[in-house]
Design an enzyme around this catalytic site. Structure first.
Site, PDB file in Angstrom:
ATOM      1  N   ILE A 149       0.887  -1.120   0.174  1.00 18.71           N
ATOM      2  CA  ILE A 149      -0.041   0.054   0.172  1.00 18.71           C
ATOM      3  C   ILE A 149       0.928   1.324  -0.005  1.00 18.71           C
ATOM      4  O   ILE A 149       2.091   1.527   0.855  1.00 18.71           O
ATOM      5  CB  ILE A 149      -0.835  -0.117   1.240  1.00 18.71           C
ATOM      6  CG1 ILE A 149      -1.604  -1.222   1.274  1.00 18.71           C
ATOM      7  CG2 ILE A 149      -1.826   1.236   1.297  1.00 18.71           C
ATOM      8  CD1 ILE A 149      -2.609  -1.303   2.832  1.00 18.71           C
ATOM      9  N   ASP A 150       0.716   2.136  -0.802  1.00 21.30           N
ATOM     10  CA  ASP A 150       1.376   3.429  -0.902  1.00 21.30           C
ATOM     11  C   ASP A 150       0.495   4.520  -0.617  1.00 21.30           C
ATOM     12  O   ASP A 150      -0.706   4.556  -1.095  1.00 21.30           O
ATOM     13  CB  ASP A 150       1.802   3.795  -2.312  1.00 21.30           C
ATOM     14  CG  ASP A 150       2.740   2.665  -3.074  1.00 21.30           C
ATOM     15  OD1 ASP A 150       3.413   1.838  -2.362  1.00 21.30           O
ATOM     16  OD2 ASP A 150       2.622   2.161  -4.347  1.00 21.30           O
ATOM     17  N   VAL A 151       1.037   5.419   0.119  1.00 28.87           N
ATOM     18  CA  VAL A 151       0.048   6.494   0.776  1.00 28.87           C
ATOM     19  C   VAL A 151       0.787   7.866   0.841  1.00 28.87           C
ATOM     20  O   VAL A 151       2.158   7.873   0.706  1.00 28.87           O
ATOM     21  CB  VAL A 151      -0.609   6.172   2.048  1.00 28.87           C
ATOM     22  CG1 VAL A 151      -1.188   4.937   2.283  1.00 28.87           C
ATOM     23  CG2 VAL A 151       0.657   5.904   3.302  1.00 28.87           C
TER      24      VAL A 151
END
Lengths: 203, 257
Positions: free
Chosen positions: B130-132
């Protein structure tokens, strides 16, 4: 020639790569004649218990393996799921296991400290000195990736144990049948030692 | 007793090894195979390989032939991410000798894919990445397609959902930290690792041994993924493939445990 049994369940080339590095030829196959002609067998596997058992059936391997392993006493090493399938059943699925080793495969309890899956390097305690553990010591590290572990009915087949929230059997051997819960093919020099010991059995 | 993992994380563009800052401005590092041989000799815990050249439309295909060469050099656990969009891709990667696959965009676009992958290959083989980015209001937004597209699924809904599907690990990156040597996003890692019971791999921003120590000390992360620090001498200096010495590893773990 060592035959790495192909169940369409990954991780086959890494075993072959390590065997090649330590000087043992192997083939990846699920063909009757290859298995019959093999000097030793490796039953690998990652994935779900039922998928593994179904694939054994799909390739008609259950009888063939029983003939080679139970009757002909050919050495076999189960790795991870391959080891688990040697037991009678698993909490992970409904398919019966091979039942070569009495016992069942059970799941780790959920825990914030001991997260499931048990994934990473962990140490082993050597319980029984056998050929498979030749020149191995307490504290050798192996790479584990699993959510279920084998619970044997007869503890005398336990060769190594490991602690992760509870103590479990990380390696067993019953005559020609052996299994490891960890991945020797991914465990640097420690795995090389174990696979070398296996490859040299009976030689 | 299991030890937390420290994982060199390598970025590929086809058969070149690169390193980015905030997912951009990639710098050429060298030959991936040589690098992997060095990490193998250094007996690193594990390796993560991400091919960042494959866009979501898959105009560039997964480089299976090269991945096979990589896997044949590795006697440690190996994960691959980049462009995996279906079961067939996944199966091919596993067959090359990779233990785990990393799914990001295609999991968010097709939730059923994660379900199928977990069923077929088991939880332990599936990592969700997950890239945030953090907004000025302090909320985290999820990005896909290599940080290029913001999507409107709330972060904490998504992590709960993937935990329920039964994924094996969550690899979490704050894009604004990646490649900056400024330390992990410790708060983010703490929040997520407090909520989830699956292993968390912290990624993005590691610049020192103290950062690794801190992420393990402060949060429940199970692993620290490290890019720049293991491929450069120091920040803004030349390429040097390196890993922690045994003493350094002991220092990290003696203090935590």
């Amino acid at each position: 020639m060592i035959v790495i049994i192909d169940l369409d369940l990954g991780n086959l080339y890494s075993i072959q790569n390590m065997l090649k590095k330590i000087g043992f030829g192997s083939i990846i196959s699920n063909k009757l004649e290859d298995i019959n002609n093999a000097s030793k067998l490796i039953l690998p596997g990652i994935g779900a218990f039922d998928t593994g058992m179904k694939n054994l059936k799909k390739y008609n391997l259950i009888n063939i393996l029983e003939n080679q392993v139970i009757r002909k006493k050919k050495p076999i090493l189960g790795i991870c799921l391959g080891m688990q399938m040697m037991l009678e059943r698993s909490e992970e699925g409904i398919e019966p296991g091979l039942g070569w080793i009495k016992g069942e495969v059970i799941k780790f309890k959920k825990d914030k400290t001991f997260r499931v899956p048990h994934m990473g390097w962990n140490t082993v305690k050597i319980k029984e000195k056998v050929t498979l553990t030749n020149k191995m010591k307490n504290g050798f590290k192996f790479y584990f990736v699993h959510s279920y572990f084998p619970k044997l009915k007869q503890n005398n087949y336990e060769v190594m144990k490991t602690f992760y929230g509870c103590e479990f059997t990380s390696c067993f051997q019953k005559k020609n049948i052996s299994g490891v819960q960890f991945h020797p093919e991914k465990s640097h020099k420690y795995g090389i030692k174990l696979l070398t010991n296996f490859a040299q059995l009976n030689d | 007793m299991i030890r937390k993992r420290i994982i060199p994380t390598l970025l590929l563009k086809k058969d070149l090894l690169v390193k980015t800052i905030n997912f951009k401005n990639d710098i050429y590092i060298g030959d991936p195979l040589n690098t992997i041989k060095i990490f193998n000799d250094l007996e690193v815990d594990e390796l993560i390989i991400l091919d960042i050249s494959i866009d979501y439309k898959k105009k560039i295909e997964i480089n299976y032939d090269y991945l096979r060469l990589i896997a044949s050099e590795c006697f440690m656990p190996l994960s691959y991410g980049g462009g995996i969009s279906n079961i067939v891709d996944a199966e091919r990667i596993f067959r090359l000798g990779f233990e785990k696959i990393i799914i990001n965009s295609h999991g968010l676009l097709n939730k059923n894919l994660i379900n199928e992958l977990v069923k077929k290959f088991g939880s332990q083989a599936i990592i969700i990445s997950i890239d945030v980015k953090k907004t000025i209001f302090g909320k985290y937004k999820i990005y896909i397609h290599g940080g290029q597209k913001k999507i409107n699924i709330p972060l904490f809904d998504w992590i709960k959902e993937i935990e329920n599907i039964g994924v094996g690990e969550v690899f979490i990156t704050n894009i604004d930290k990646e490649g900056t040597w400024s330390g992990f996003d410790f708060e983010l890692i703490k929040q997520i690792s407090d909520i989830l019971s699956v292993p968390i791999i912290a990624h993005g921003g590691c610049g020192s041994i103290d950062d690794i120590k801190k992420v393990f000390d402060y949060s429940n992360a199970s692993a620290a993924a490290v890019g720049s620090m293991f491929v450069f001498q120091k920040k803004e200096m030349g390429v040097l493939i390196n890993f922690l010495t045994t003493n350094e590893v002991e220092r990290i773990f003696r203090i935590i445990s």
